[in-house]
Scaffold this motif. Structure first.
Motif, short mmCIF file in Angstrom:
data_model
loop_
_atom_site.label_atom_id
_atom_site.label_comp_id
_atom_site.label_asym_id
_atom_site.label_seq_id
_atom_site.Cartn_x
_atom_site.Cartn_y
_atom_site.Cartn_z
N THR A 122 100.18 63.60 67.54
CA THR A 122 100.53 63.89 68.88
C THR A 122 101.02 62.69 69.93
O THR A 122 101.33 63.06 71.00
CB THR A 122 99.27 64.55 69.51
OG1 THR A 122 98.12 63.71 69.30
CG2 THR A 122 98.93 65.83 68.78
N THR A 123 100.88 61.51 69.40
CA THR A 123 101.14 60.34 70.25
C THR A 123 101.79 59.33 69.25
O THR A 123 101.36 59.09 68.20
CB THR A 123 100.09 59.53 70.97
OG1 THR A 123 99.52 60.82 71.85
CG2 THR A 123 100.43 58.55 71.88
N ARG A 139 109.67 65.11 74.35
CA ARG A 139 109.48 66.23 75.28
C ARG A 139 110.12 67.46 74.73
O ARG A 139 109.30 68.71 74.76
CB ARG A 139 109.67 65.76 76.64
CG ARG A 139 108.97 65.04 77.61
CD ARG A 139 109.76 64.65 78.83
NE ARG A 139 108.79 64.07 79.71
CZ ARG A 139 108.97 63.35 80.89
NH1 ARG A 139 110.05 63.32 81.29
NH2 ARG A 139 107.89 62.65 81.61
N ARG A 144 103.29 62.90 73.15
CA ARG A 144 103.58 61.91 73.95
C ARG A 144 104.21 60.76 73.25
O ARG A 144 103.86 60.47 72.04
CB ARG A 144 101.96 61.69 74.26
CG ARG A 144 101.10 62.86 75.01
CD ARG A 144 99.67 62.38 75.40
NE ARG A 144 98.99 63.51 75.65
CZ ARG A 144 99.02 64.45 76.41
NH1 ARG A 144 99.86 64.38 77.64
NH2 ARG A 144 98.23 65.44 76.61
N SER A 146 105.04 56.29 73.80
CA SER A 146 104.98 55.08 74.47
C SER A 146 106.12 54.48 73.85
O SER A 146 106.61 54.19 72.72
CB SER A 146 103.77 54.20 73.96
OG SER A 146 103.76 53.03 74.53
N ASP A 180 101.81 61.82 82.35
CA ASP A 180 100.79 62.06 81.31
C ASP A 180 101.34 61.54 79.86
O ASP A 180 100.63 61.34 79.10
CB ASP A 180 100.09 63.22 81.62
CG ASP A 180 99.17 63.29 82.55
OD1 ASP A 180 98.48 62.29 82.96
OD2 ASP A 180 98.54 64.41 82.87
N ASP A 181 102.58 62.01 79.87
CA ASP A 181 102.97 62.09 78.44
C ASP A 181 103.84 60.85 77.94
O ASP A 181 104.41 60.68 76.89
CB ASP A 181 103.95 63.41 78.14
CG ASP A 181 105.05 63.24 79.17
OD1 ASP A 181 105.06 62.68 80.22
OD2 ASP A 181 106.26 64.16 78.76
N VAL A 182 103.77 59.92 78.76
CA VAL A 182 104.68 58.46 78.47
C VAL A 182 103.67 57.27 78.86
O VAL A 182 103.07 57.10 80.02
CB VAL A 182 105.89 58.41 79.36
CG1 VAL A 182 106.73 57.08 78.87
CG2 VAL A 182 107.07 59.59 78.93
N ARG A 357 91.71 58.97 77.67
CA ARG A 357 92.58 60.33 77.94
C ARG A 357 92.92 60.89 76.58
O ARG A 357 92.73 62.14 76.27
CB ARG A 357 93.89 60.09 78.38
CG ARG A 357 93.68 59.70 80.10
CD ARG A 357 95.07 59.01 80.46
NE ARG A 357 94.79 57.73 80.36
CZ ARG A 357 96.02 56.94 80.41
NH1 ARG A 357 97.31 57.29 80.94
NH2 ARG A 357 95.94 55.44 80.20
N ASP A 368 94.38 67.40 73.05
CA ASP A 368 95.38 66.89 72.01
C ASP A 368 94.69 67.15 70.45
O ASP A 368 93.94 66.19 70.36
CB ASP A 368 95.88 65.57 72.15
CG ASP A 368 96.79 65.24 73.31
OD1 ASP A 368 96.95 66.33 74.12
OD2 ASP A 368 97.16 64.31 73.57
N LEU A 403 98.97 70.09 72.23
CA LEU A 403 99.22 68.81 73.23
C LEU A 403 98.84 69.40 74.62
O LEU A 403 99.47 70.21 75.24
CB LEU A 403 100.67 68.65 73.24
CG LEU A 403 100.96 67.30 74.00
CD1 LEU A 403 100.71 65.99 73.11
CD2 LEU A 403 102.39 66.92 74.28
#
Length: 438
Positions: A122-123, A139, A144, A146, A180-182, A357, A368, A403
């Motif tokens: 999920t990340t 997206r 998510r 980075s 929140d997602d980056v 988080r 998540d 998510l």
């Protein structure tokens, strides 16, 4: 009103105490976990829930976190084979230069993120040429990410100047610094492709914005020799000399480190992203993961790109991390089950400065979550859920993924997009990709 209740699951929270529930679940409101409880407790809440999922025969756990990837390189899966890193990179960069632009980067990123999400990730920390397209793809799929500005001393795929790279890195923080997602970062490619001057500029931008600093470190013996020849010290000491290591540093690979370098990483609080599949396939060597863990380094896991490992399978990375080092050390007690599971969950969250988080199922954290199918021959009997996750689970076991409480995978299919069109577009690129290295 509760938005979602998942109940009757085996629950692995991956929290600090590795809390397990034999039959329980979670309640979710506004994208966050509000309750972690037994099925009996949750039953009393079901009348006030918008949606209830009976997860009987499934295991509920936090979404996996991949701390090193090049998702768009999925376009080149299997293109360059049977080479060590240095000659391999020359061919890879040739193919990337011929094929990549913002549109194809978005296409390849969608492909890579789709594979990851369907496997329970999920990340993702992703290093690639057009970071805004990476975010757009993440997206589109539902993960998510980075990412951020790339630094590279040569023209590279996009032909940008150093001034342009600095401006893009700054602009990325301005655009994505408060969502929140980056998890914004600055990502210079490596010490052998970025000068000390430019590494310091990249790090200063990350520090200015409180962002992450990620680069490839000591992936091969040749890289270590190169940096020692150029600068008179090995890679980590080179980074330390220029003040480039702190708690927001995420260093990919770290295969060839000496004792002094491990001590530096531990003292500075840096994270290591271990990529066992890529390291094995490119014959890079075996990272000193047991020694890093013993020193207190935050060790996480990555898949690298599908061009070096051929798929983006975090479950394979997890199993390799838990087994390979036992054989190398000839010690079955190194890299314990709990240590391995932490690498793909809470340690990954710590690496992204986001342990408050994500990374575990705890009240107040973002919802998540992954539901794994336990009605499989390889899941029966299951004496210990953690052992099952580390040594038996496959990405094909992933049934549902959430998510922030939104279901982004349902019964093994993406919910935000139909992947068929992406697959057709990638397939149409194949002749051009083949010709790029002919």
């Amino acid at each position: 009103m509760t938005d979602l209740i998942i109940t009757n699951a085996v629950v692995v929270t991956a929290d600090g105490a590795n809390t397990l529930l034999e039959k329980g679940g979670v309640a979710v409101s506004n994208g966050k976990i509000t309750h972690i409880a037994s099925a009996e407790t949750l039953a009393a809440m079901e009348g006030q829930a918008k949606r209830v999922i009976d997860a009987s025969g499934m295991l509920l756990m936090p979404g996996l976190i991949n701390t090193h990837c090049h998702a768009a390189d999925s376009l080149f899966r299997g293109l360059v084979e049977d080479l060590k890193l240095e000659p391999w990179l020359q061919t890879v960069w040739k193919a990337e230069a011929a094929i990549l632009n913002p549109q194809t980067t978005h296409l390849g990123s969608v492909l890579g993120f789709a594979e990851l999400l369907l496997g329970g990730v999920t990340t993702v920390m992703d290093m690639f040429w057009y970071p805004s397209e990476t975010v757009r793809a993440a997206r589109d799929v539902g993960v998510r990410v980075s990412t951020g500005g790339i630094f590279f001393d040569y023209p590279g795929v996009n032909g940008q100047s150093q001034v342009q790279r600095e401006a893009i890195a700054e602009a990325f923080f301005e655009e994505f610094g408060n969502v929140d997602d980056v998890f914004p970062a600055v990502l210079p490619h490596g010490t052998y492709t970025v000068s000390p001057e430019h590494l310091k500029i990249a790090h200063a931008i990350a520090e200015k914005h409180g962002g992450l600093f990620c680069t490839h470190v000591a992936e091969t013996a040749a890289e270590r020799t190169d940096i020692e020849t150029r600068y008179g010290r090995p890679v980590v000491q080179h980074l330390e000399q220029h003040g480039l290591i702190n708690q927001r540093s995420v260093f990919a690979h770290c295969v060839h480190l000496d004792d002094a370098e491990i001590e530096i990483l531990a003292r500075r609080g840096a994270t290591v992203s271990h990529n066992p599949m890529s390291n094995l396939k490119l014959a890079s060597g075996f990272a000193r993961v047991p020694d890093m863990l013993k020193a207190g380094i935050n060790v996480t896991l990555g898949t690298d790109g599908a061009i070096s490992g051929n798929d983006l399978d975090m479950w394979m990375a997890l199993r390799l991390a838990a087994t390979v080092h036992k054989a190398v050390a000839r010690d079955a007690e190194v890299v314990t089950t709990r240590e391995a599971l932490a690498m793909v969950t809470i340690n990954g969250a710590k690496a992204l400065n986001a342990a408050d988080r994500i990374g575990s199922l705890e009240v107040g954290k973002l919802a998540d979550m992954v539901l794994l199918d336990l009605k499989r021959p390889h899941a029966v009997p299951m004496f210990d859920p953690l052992t099952h996750l580390v040594y038996s689970t496959a990405k094909s076991d992933v049934r549902h993924v959430f998510l922030g409480g939104e279901q982004v995978v349902r019964d093994g299919a993406l919910t935000r997009l139909d992947i068929a069109d992406t697959l057709d577009q990638v397939q149409a690129l194949v002749p051009r990709i083949k010709a790029s290295i002919a």
